[in-house]
Design a protein around this motif. Structure first.
Motif, short mmCIF file in Angstrom:
data_model
loop_
_atom_site.label_atom_id
_atom_site.label_comp_id
_atom_site.label_asym_id
_atom_site.label_seq_id
_atom_site.Cartn_x
_atom_site.Cartn_y
_atom_site.Cartn_z
N LYS A 108 -5.01 -0.07 -5.65
CA LYS A 108 -5.93 0.95 -6.18
C LYS A 108 -7.37 0.69 -5.73
O LYS A 108 -8.19 1.59 -5.74
CB LYS A 108 -5.89 0.96 -7.71
N ALA A 151 0.83 -1.21 0.00
CA ALA A 151 0.00 0.00 0.00
C ALA A 151 0.86 1.26 0.00
O ALA A 151 0.56 2.23 -0.71
CB ALA A 151 -0.94 0.00 1.20
N GLN A 152 1.95 1.26 0.76
CA GLN A 152 2.83 2.43 0.82
C GLN A 152 3.48 2.73 -0.52
O GLN A 152 3.85 3.87 -0.80
CB GLN A 152 3.90 2.24 1.90
N ASP A 153 3.60 1.73 -1.36
CA ASP A 153 4.15 1.92 -2.70
C ASP A 153 3.05 2.25 -3.72
O ASP A 153 3.28 2.25 -4.93
CB ASP A 153 4.92 0.67 -3.14
N ASN A 154 1.85 2.52 -3.22
CA ASN A 154 0.70 2.89 -4.06
C ASN A 154 0.34 1.82 -5.08
O ASN A 154 -0.13 2.14 -6.18
CB ASN A 154 0.93 4.23 -4.75
N GLN A 212 -7.87 -1.08 0.73
CA GLN A 212 -7.18 -0.39 1.81
C GLN A 212 -6.82 -1.43 2.87
O GLN A 212 -7.62 -2.34 3.14
CB GLN A 212 -8.15 0.64 2.39
#
Length: 187
Positions: free
Chosen positions: A125, A119-122, A128
Protein backbone atom coordinates in the motif's frame (compact mmCIF):
# COMPACT_ATOMS: atom_id res chain seq x y z
CA UNK A 1 -38.12 -10.25 -2.52
CA UNK A 2 -35.55 -13.05 -2.84
CA UNK A 3 -34.14 -11.40 -5.98
CA UNK A 4 -33.57 -8.12 -4.06
CA UNK A 5 -31.79 -9.96 -1.25
CA UNK A 6 -29.47 -11.71 -3.69
CA UNK A 7 -28.79 -8.46 -5.54
CA UNK A 8 -28.05 -6.62 -2.27
CA UNK A 9 -25.77 -9.45 -1.08
CA UNK A 10 -23.84 -9.41 -4.38
CA UNK A 11 -23.40 -5.64 -4.23
CA UNK A 12 -22.18 -5.70 -0.64
CA UNK A 13 -19.84 -8.63 -1.18
CA UNK A 14 -18.44 -8.74 -4.73
CA UNK A 15 -17.28 -12.17 -5.87
CA UNK A 16 -13.60 -11.36 -5.38
CA UNK A 17 -14.20 -10.70 -1.69
CA UNK A 18 -16.18 -13.87 -1.08
CA UNK A 19 -13.53 -16.31 -2.17
CA UNK A 20 -10.05 -16.52 -0.74
CA UNK A 21 -7.37 -15.72 -3.25
CA UNK A 22 -4.95 -18.54 -3.86
CA UNK A 23 -1.21 -18.55 -4.23
CA UNK A 24 0.37 -16.77 -7.19
CA UNK A 25 0.89 -18.70 -10.43
CA UNK A 26 4.13 -20.69 -10.81
CA UNK A 27 7.24 -18.58 -11.38
CA UNK A 28 10.95 -19.04 -12.08
CA UNK A 29 13.66 -18.59 -9.43
CA UNK A 30 17.42 -18.33 -9.83
CA UNK A 31 19.36 -21.21 -8.31
CA UNK A 32 23.02 -20.35 -8.97
CA UNK A 33 25.59 -17.60 -9.56
CA UNK A 34 24.57 -15.10 -12.27
CA UNK A 35 21.11 -16.72 -12.48
CA UNK A 36 22.27 -19.04 -15.26
CA UNK A 37 19.92 -21.76 -14.00
CA UNK A 38 16.29 -21.04 -13.14
CA UNK A 39 13.84 -23.54 -11.73
CA UNK A 40 10.04 -23.43 -11.65
CA UNK A 41 8.50 -22.75 -8.25
CA UNK A 42 4.92 -23.31 -7.15
CA UNK A 43 3.85 -21.93 -3.80
CA UNK A 44 0.94 -23.56 -2.00
CA UNK A 45 -2.07 -21.59 -0.79
CA UNK A 46 -1.06 -22.00 2.87
CA UNK A 47 2.44 -20.68 2.09
CA UNK A 48 1.02 -17.60 0.38
CA UNK A 49 -1.37 -17.00 3.30
CA UNK A 50 1.74 -16.69 5.50
CA UNK A 51 2.96 -13.88 3.24
CA UNK A 52 -0.44 -12.15 3.14
CA UNK A 53 -0.73 -12.26 6.91
CA UNK A 54 2.48 -10.25 7.25
CA UNK A 55 0.85 -7.27 5.51
CA UNK A 56 -2.60 -7.42 7.15
CA UNK A 57 -2.04 -4.77 9.84
CA UNK A 58 0.48 -2.42 8.19
CA UNK A 59 -0.23 1.21 9.08
CA UNK A 60 2.84 3.09 7.82
CA UNK A 61 5.50 2.94 5.12
CA UNK A 62 8.14 2.09 7.74
CA UNK A 63 6.03 -0.84 8.98
CA UNK A 64 5.56 -2.01 5.41
CA UNK A 65 9.33 -2.03 4.85
CA UNK A 66 9.72 -4.20 7.96
CA UNK A 67 7.08 -6.59 6.66
CA UNK A 68 8.79 -6.65 3.26
CA UNK A 69 11.93 -7.83 5.06
CA UNK A 70 9.97 -10.58 6.81
CA UNK A 71 8.18 -11.59 3.60
CA UNK A 72 11.40 -11.84 1.56
CA UNK A 73 12.99 -13.96 4.31
CA UNK A 74 9.94 -16.26 4.40
CA UNK A 75 9.79 -16.54 0.61
CA UNK A 76 13.50 -17.40 0.45
CA UNK A 77 12.76 -20.30 2.80
CA UNK A 78 9.71 -21.44 0.83
CA UNK A 79 11.48 -21.20 -2.53
CA UNK A 80 14.71 -22.68 -1.18
CA UNK A 81 12.89 -25.89 -0.27
CA UNK A 82 11.99 -26.36 -3.94
CA UNK A 83 15.15 -25.11 -5.64
CA UNK A 84 17.96 -26.06 -3.28
CA UNK A 85 18.80 -22.42 -2.54
CA UNK A 86 18.16 -23.17 1.15
CA UNK A 87 21.92 -23.85 1.09
CA UNK A 88 22.70 -20.22 0.16
CA UNK A 89 25.32 -18.75 2.48
CA UNK A 90 25.87 -15.07 3.25
CA UNK A 91 27.51 -12.96 0.55
CA UNK A 92 29.58 -15.09 -1.83
CA UNK A 93 30.74 -17.68 0.70
CA UNK A 94 31.37 -20.83 -1.27
CA UNK A 95 32.14 -18.70 -4.33
CA UNK A 96 29.56 -20.44 -6.48
CA UNK A 97 30.99 -23.91 -6.18
CA UNK A 98 28.28 -25.12 -3.80
CA UNK A 99 24.82 -26.07 -5.15
CA UNK A 100 22.24 -23.43 -4.25
CA UNK A 101 24.77 -20.66 -3.61
CA UNK A 102 23.56 -17.34 -5.03
CA UNK A 103 25.45 -14.18 -5.90
CA UNK A 104 24.03 -10.65 -5.89
CA UNK A 105 22.75 -11.00 -9.46
CA UNK A 106 20.64 -14.04 -8.58
CA UNK A 107 19.62 -12.62 -5.18
CA UNK A 108 18.46 -9.33 -6.70
CA UNK A 109 16.49 -11.08 -9.45
CA UNK A 110 14.79 -13.42 -6.97
CA UNK A 111 14.01 -10.59 -4.55
CA UNK A 112 12.56 -8.52 -7.40
CA UNK A 113 10.38 -11.47 -8.41
CA UNK A 114 9.14 -11.89 -4.82
CA UNK A 115 8.40 -8.17 -4.54
CA UNK A 116 6.48 -8.25 -7.84
CA UNK A 117 4.38 -11.19 -6.62
CA UNK A 118 3.62 -9.32 -3.40
CA UNK A 119 2.68 -6.19 -5.37
CA UNK A 120 0.52 -8.14 -7.84
CA UNK A 121 -1.52 -9.40 -4.89
CA UNK A 122 -2.09 -5.77 -3.82
CA UNK A 123 -0.27 -6.30 -0.53
CA UNK A 124 1.88 -3.17 -0.92
CA UNK A 125 0.00 0.00 0.00
CA UNK A 126 2.96 2.30 0.66
CA UNK A 127 5.58 1.16 -1.87
CA UNK A 128 6.05 0.42 -5.53
CA UNK A 129 8.48 -2.13 -6.94
CA UNK A 130 11.14 -0.54 -9.13
CA UNK A 131 13.89 -1.86 -11.40
CA UNK A 132 17.01 -3.48 -9.96
CA UNK A 133 19.94 -1.14 -9.41
CA UNK A 134 23.66 -1.65 -9.77
CA UNK A 135 26.61 -0.01 -8.09
CA UNK A 136 30.20 -0.38 -9.17
CA UNK A 137 32.61 1.78 -7.21
CA UNK A 138 35.50 -0.11 -8.77
CA UNK A 139 35.75 -1.81 -12.11
CA UNK A 140 35.36 -5.33 -10.73
CA UNK A 141 33.21 -4.63 -7.66
CA UNK A 142 29.76 -4.61 -9.25
CA UNK A 143 26.84 -5.24 -6.91
CA UNK A 144 23.09 -5.54 -7.65
CA UNK A 145 19.97 -5.01 -5.52
CA UNK A 146 16.20 -5.09 -5.82
CA UNK A 147 14.49 -1.76 -5.14
CA UNK A 148 11.22 -0.29 -3.92
CA UNK A 149 9.98 3.31 -3.80
CA UNK A 150 7.91 4.94 -1.08
CA UNK A 151 4.85 6.19 -2.98
CA UNK A 152 4.37 9.32 -0.84
CA UNK A 153 7.96 10.53 -0.38
CA UNK A 154 9.38 9.08 -3.64
CA UNK A 155 12.33 7.80 -1.58
CA UNK A 156 13.80 4.73 -3.19
CA UNK A 157 15.16 1.86 -1.07
CA UNK A 158 17.54 -1.02 -1.75
CA UNK A 159 16.18 -4.43 -0.71
CA UNK A 160 19.39 -6.45 -0.62
CA UNK A 161 19.25 -10.10 0.45
CA UNK A 162 22.83 -10.94 -0.60
CA UNK A 163 24.45 -10.00 2.73
CA UNK A 164 22.84 -12.82 4.72
CA UNK A 165 22.18 -16.55 4.40
CA UNK A 166 18.95 -17.90 2.93
CA UNK A 167 15.87 -17.06 4.95
CA UNK A 168 17.33 -14.06 6.79
CA UNK A 169 15.69 -10.63 6.42
CA UNK A 170 17.32 -8.52 3.71
CA UNK A 171 18.90 -5.13 4.21
CA UNK A 172 16.50 -2.27 3.43
CA UNK A 173 18.21 1.10 3.24
CA UNK A 174 17.83 4.35 1.26
CA UNK A 175 19.18 3.83 -2.23
CA UNK A 176 21.60 6.76 -1.87
CA UNK A 177 23.29 5.07 1.09
CA UNK A 178 23.36 1.75 -0.75
CA UNK A 179 24.84 3.30 -3.91
CA UNK A 180 27.52 4.99 -1.77
CA UNK A 181 28.37 1.63 -0.20
CA UNK A 182 27.43 2.88 3.27
CA UNK A 183 27.54 0.13 5.85
CA UNK A 184 23.91 -0.75 6.57
CA UNK A 185 24.77 -1.51 10.20
CA UNK A 186 25.47 2.19 10.74
CA UNK A 187 22.38 4.23 11.51
Amino acid sequence: MMYRAITLFCCLFPAGQLQARGAPPPFQACTDFHCDIRKPVTLRDHQWREIRTLFSAVQTAAEERQQIQAAIAKMEQQVGEQTGSWRDLAENDGEGSEPGQLDCIAESKNTTTYLQLIAQDNLLKWHQVKERQRRNPWLFDIHWTATIMDIQTKQQYAVDSWFFANGQPPVVQPIEAWLAGQDFRLK
